[in-house]
Design an enzyme around this catalytic site. Structure first.
Site, PDB file in Angstrom:
ATOM      1  N   GLY A  46      73.012  52.328  30.955  1.00  8.42           N
ATOM      2  CA  GLY A  46      72.280  51.083  31.155  1.00  8.42           C
ATOM      3  C   GLY A  46      73.162  50.022  31.770  1.00  8.42           C
ATOM      4  O   GLY A  46      74.396  50.126  31.780  1.00  8.42           O
ATOM      5  N   THR A  47      72.525  49.010  32.248  1.00  9.14           N
ATOM      6  CA  THR A  47      73.209  47.871  32.851  1.00  9.14           C
ATOM      7  C   THR A  47      74.187  47.251  31.856  1.00  9.14           C
ATOM      8  O   THR A  47      73.937  47.267  30.649  1.00  9.14           O
ATOM      9  CB  THR A  47      72.146  46.819  33.249  1.00  9.14           C
ATOM     10  N   GLY A  48      75.263  46.685  32.378  1.00  3.70           N
ATOM     11  CA  GLY A  48      76.181  45.945  31.531  1.00  3.70           C
ATOM     12  C   GLY A  48      75.425  44.903  30.724  1.00  3.70           C
ATOM     13  O   GLY A  48      74.472  44.287  31.219  1.00  3.70           O
ATOM     14  N   SER A  49      75.803  44.747  29.474  1.00  5.63           N
ATOM     15  CA  SER A  49      75.206  43.779  28.547  1.00  5.63           C
ATOM     16  C   SER A  49      73.767  44.108  28.162  1.00  5.63           C
ATOM     17  O   SER A  49      73.036  43.260  27.670  1.00  5.63           O
ATOM     18  CB  SER A  49      75.305  42.353  29.102  1.00  5.63           C
ATOM     19  N   SER A  50      73.367  45.369  28.355  1.00  8.21           N
ATOM     20  CA  SER A  50      72.020  45.784  27.933  1.00  8.21           C
ATOM     21  C   SER A  50      71.980  46.180  26.464  1.00  8.21           C
ATOM     22  O   SER A  50      70.903  46.396  25.920  1.00  8.21           O
ATOM     23  CB  SER A  50      71.514  46.938  28.801  1.00  8.21           C
ATOM     24  N   LYS A 107      74.207  48.719  25.003  1.00  4.84           N
ATOM     25  CA  LYS A 107      74.578  50.121  24.770  1.00  4.84           C
ATOM     26  C   LYS A 107      75.579  50.278  23.628  1.00  4.84           C
ATOM     27  O   LYS A 107      75.370  51.107  22.736  1.00  4.84           O
ATOM     28  CB  LYS A 107      75.187  50.721  26.048  1.00  4.84           C
ATOM     29  N   THR A 108      76.643  49.517  23.652  1.00 10.44           N
ATOM     30  CA  THR A 108      77.686  49.678  22.638  1.00 10.44           C
ATOM     31  C   THR A 108      77.193  49.228  21.270  1.00 10.44           C
ATOM     32  O   THR A 108      77.484  49.882  20.257  1.00 10.44           O
ATOM     33  CB  THR A 108      78.959  48.919  23.062  1.00 10.44           C
ATOM     34  N   ASP A 134      84.564  51.313  27.985  1.00 10.55           N
ATOM     35  CA  ASP A 134      85.433  50.216  27.525  1.00 10.55           C
ATOM     36  C   ASP A 134      86.645  50.747  26.770  1.00 10.55           C
ATOM     37  O   ASP A 134      87.703  50.107  26.770  1.00 10.55           O
ATOM     38  CB  ASP A 134      84.660  49.246  26.631  1.00 10.55           C
TER      39      ASP A 134
END
Length: 180
Positions: free
Chosen positions: A10-14, A16-17, A37
């Protein structure tokens, strides 16, 4: 049996982590959360800071594609050692995804599309303070172009814990369908 790999794309800041961390707490088997990361945070602190500010790393020998390739090989090594992993990244290049798929070819993988409205990704990116501003907007039209998914999770309006609970139900359905 749960899959060897839960792949979150997914897009950064979506989210996921955050989703991965919550899922680790809910799922009844051990998974390592191994994000891109995990590799990026091994860069020299000044280079990481420059990257997060949106600047180019100019250190001799730096190659983002090499880091991504190293990340993929680390995933493969963890899997060969018998670990289950949740991996996350924003895969936006077909060649990088193809290389990852080669490494994952001998393992059971569930591919999860982590989607989130762009305005929310941008807001999260600005609030975090550890992301290059503009990355989410750049990745947004590219991130889901090359992967076929088993599950879709939309993190726009739910908490990471709710997203993880939803994904856990989907993984349990996956388990039941495999055991038939």
């Amino acid at each position: 049996m749960y899959p060897d790999v839960i792949l979150l794309n997914g897009t950064g800041s979506s989210g996921k982590t955050s989703l991965a961390k919550q899922l680790q707490e809910l799922i009844p088997v051990q998974y390592l959360n191994f994000s891109i990361d995990s590799i990026l945070y091994t860069l020299p602190p000044s280079d990481l800071k420059r990257m997060m500010a949106g600047g180019a790393i100019e250190r001799d020998g730096y190659d983002y594609h090499q880091l991504t390739d190293g990340y993929h090989h680390c995933v493969g090594a963890l899997l060969k050692a018998g670990c289950r992993v949740i991996i996350d990244n924003a895969w936006v290049h077909q060649d990088e995804l193809d290389a990852l798929e080669d490494i994952l070819s001998d393992f059971e993988v569930v591919r999860v599309k982590v989607q989130c409205r762009l305005d929310i990704c941008i807001h999260r990116e600005l609030s975090r303070g550890d992301r290059a501003i503009g990355l989410a907007e750049w990745e947004y039209p590219l991130v889901h172009n090359y992967m076929k998914y088993d599950v879709v999770v939309d993190t726009s309006d739910i908490s990471p814990k709710e997203a993880a609970a939803f994904l856990l139900v989907e993984l349990e359905k996956f388990n039941k369908s495999r055991s038939r």
